[in-house]
Write an enzyme that holds these catalytic residues in place. Structure first.
Site, PDB file in Angstrom:
ATOM      1  N   HIS A  68     -19.034  50.178  10.869  1.00 43.01           N
ATOM      2  CA  HIS A  68     -18.880  50.073   9.409  1.00 43.01           C
ATOM      3  C   HIS A  68     -17.467  49.560   9.167  1.00 43.01           C
ATOM      4  O   HIS A  68     -16.560  49.862   9.954  1.00 43.01           O
ATOM      5  CB  HIS A  68     -18.931  51.432   8.723  1.00 43.01           C
ATOM      6  CG  HIS A  68     -20.166  52.226   8.955  1.00 43.01           C
ATOM      7  ND1 HIS A  68     -20.368  52.977  10.082  1.00 43.01           N
ATOM      8  CD2 HIS A  68     -21.253  52.406   8.184  1.00 43.01           C
ATOM      9  CE1 HIS A  68     -21.543  53.579   9.991  1.00 43.01           C
ATOM     10  NE2 HIS A  68     -22.096  53.245   8.854  1.00 43.01           N
ATOM     11  N   ASP A  71     -14.916  52.182   9.611  1.00 46.37           N
ATOM     12  CA  ASP A  71     -14.635  52.649  10.975  1.00 46.37           C
ATOM     13  C   ASP A  71     -13.486  51.865  11.592  1.00 46.37           C
ATOM     14  O   ASP A  71     -12.709  52.405  12.379  1.00 46.37           O
ATOM     15  CB  ASP A  71     -15.835  52.436  11.915  1.00 46.37           C
ATOM     16  CG  ASP A  71     -17.102  53.105  11.430  1.00 46.37           C
ATOM     17  OD1 ASP A  71     -16.999  54.148  10.770  1.00 46.37           O
ATOM     18  OD2 ASP A  71     -18.185  52.568  11.724  1.00 46.37           O
TER      19      ASP A  71
HETATM   20  C1  GLT Z   1     -24.643  57.254   9.591  1.00 50.80           C
HETATM   21  C2  GLT Z   1     -26.136  57.381   9.730  1.00 50.80           C
HETATM   22  C3  GLT Z   1     -26.634  56.446  10.760  1.00 50.80           C
HETATM   23  C4  GLT Z   1     -26.532  55.013  10.359  1.00 50.80           C
HETATM   24  C5  GLT Z   1     -25.157  54.522  10.212  1.00 50.80           C
HETATM   25  C6  GLT Z   1     -25.154  53.140   9.624  1.00 50.80           C
HETATM   26  S1  GLT Z   1     -24.093  55.612   9.453  1.00 50.80           S
HETATM   27  O1  GLT Z   1     -24.009  57.815  10.688  1.00 50.80           O
HETATM   28  O2  GLT Z   1     -26.485  58.744  10.044  1.00 50.80           O
HETATM   29  O3  GLT Z   1     -27.929  56.748  11.140  1.00 50.80           O
HETATM   30  O4  GLT Z   1     -27.092  54.235  11.379  1.00 50.80           O
HETATM   31  O5  GLT Z   1     -24.688  53.026   8.338  1.00 50.80           O
END
Ligand code: GLT
Ligand code: MN
Ligand code: MN
Length: 407
Positions: A68, A71
């Site tokens: 993200h 991140d």
């Molecule tokens: C978050 C979520 C994940 C997603 C991510 C992508 S963020 O941690 O629980 O399953 O894949 O935005």
């Protein structure tokens, strides 16, 4: 396997938010990780993490990573400041990608952590927040293009509701549709040709998430004229949260031509909800890889992204390494077992045999679309009494285990 290397089938990726961006915190306790960059400024920390990320990819021999915006770079006080921070880190990531050959499986933007998104992003009740989310998405697409991302993921975050008592369901769904259309249009405008993926999840953080499961997401995309612009990123733990098996979600996506990518992990109801444990269940990975091998084009531009976290009690860099190795091993064995199941027609023969009555006679009439209620009534009036065979599920499961543990 089937004329392709295991790497081509599996396309493993490491998730930035679970590795050096995470520190082992959980809802009841602060982080347990001790890192060399702990005392650095936010931007210097971000730079140190880039270096650590590529070192981990190198050591694991994993070709892809995913992140993200939040991140990789610290959020600034304004959008302009945030974008400036992103530009610095993205330039650094680009250099590292070039020198290591590692690639970005997917990127996305975090539209759920900042308090402004308390009521959602594109499905917020506040138009200012929608605008902020849209501006953030615009930058995310530009970042993806800059780094050559092969996919771009839309996980719902807080796109959902707490109560219908104060929710305009129609407006929120329409706004989600508008938001996704804007993304498609802008990606086309800038020539960003990543595969767009919706990642379904039924609940958490909101009480009811709009991208509930595969079927809901597919129906949504279809009604908003977006079905041919998206595929799905199926996460194992989100499937079980929805009360489905992982293979149910993958199969539903596959038969609709919507299977795009995998977020690899597994859940454990004893530990809570979306616990994102590393995958260690061979039956689950075998059935998952069975769906991938049966999928037209296999994993395609998608991958197997470890959306999995090391537990707080053992949060050390070494554990990060070994957890990924265990996950890759479980998927690689699953791939081999799935290939054997397909080559030896273990499940295909069972299914073909079970539905053989649809191959001829009245069954063929039904399948061809020629049958009507009237013709079927006429058939029943002259037919023998109905006799069903047993499903033999226990035998099938034992055979499955034999195959899995023989590879
Ligand atoms: C978050 C979520 C994940 C997603 C991510 C992508 S963020 O941690 O629980 O399953 O894949 O935005
Ligand atoms: Mn995920
Ligand atoms: Mn999850």
């Amino acid at each position: 396997v089937f004329g392709k290397t295991m790497e081509e089938h599996l396309r493993f990726a490491v998730a930035y938010w679970h590795t050096f961006n995470a520190n082992g915190s959980d809802p009841f306790g602060a982080g347990t990780a001790v890192r060399s960059w702990d005392s650095l400024s936010p931007l210097d920390k971000a730079k140190a993490r880039v270096e650590a990320n590529f070192e981990l990819l190198e050591k694991l021999n994993v070709p892809f990573y995913a992140f993200h915006d939040a991140d990789i770079a610290p959020e600034g006080a304004t959008l302009a400041e945030t974008n400036k921070n992103l530009d610095i880190i993205v330039a650094m990531l680009k250099d590292y990608q070039k020198s290591t050959g590692k690639k970005l499986l997917w990127n996305t933007v975090n539209l759920f952590t900042n308090p402004r998104y308390v009521h959602g992003a594109s499905t917020t009740s506040n138009a200012e927040v929608f605008a902020y989310a849209a501006a953030t998405l615009k930058k995310g697409l530009e970042v993806g293009k800059e780094l050559g991302a092969e996919n771009y993921v839309f996980w719902g975050g807080r796109e959902g509701y707490e109560s219908l008592l104060n929710t305009d369901l129609k407006l929120e769904l329409d706004n989600l549709g508008r938001f996704l259309h804007m993304a498609v249009d802008y990606a086309q405008e800038i020539g960003f040709d990543a595969q767009f993926l919706i990642e379904p999840k039924p609940k958490e953080p909101s009480k009811h998430q709009y991208d509930f499961d595969s079927a809901t997401a597919i129906a949504f995309l279809q009604s908003y004229g977006l079905k041919d612009k998206f595929k799905l990123n199926i996460e194992a733990n989100h499937a079980t949260l929805a009360g489905h098996t992982f293979e149910h979600e993958l199969r539903t996506a596959r038969i609709n031509g919507m299977l795009g990518s995998i977020d690899a992990n597994q859940g454990d109801m004893l530990l809570g909800w979306d616990t994102d444990e590393f995958p260690t269940d061979l039956v689950a990975t075998t059935l998952a890889m069975f769906e991938i091998l049966k999928n037209e084009g296999g994993i395609g531009r998608g991958g197997v992204n470890f959306d999995a976290k090391v537990r707080r009690s053992s949060f050390e860099d070494e554990d990060l390494f070994f957890s990924h190795i265990a996950g890759m091993d479980t998927y690689a064995r699953g791939l081999k077992a799935a290939a054997k199941l397909i080559e030896e027609r273990v499940l295909d023969d069972i299914v073909d045999n079970r539905y053989r009555s649809f191959k001829e006679g009245i069954g063929a009439e039904i399948v061809s679309g020629r049958a009507t209620l009237k013709s079927l009534e006429a058939y029943v009036l002259q037919a023998q009494p109905i006799r069903n065979e047993s499903g033999r599920l226990e035998q099938i499961k034992a055979t499955l285990n034999d195959v899995i543990f023989s590879v």
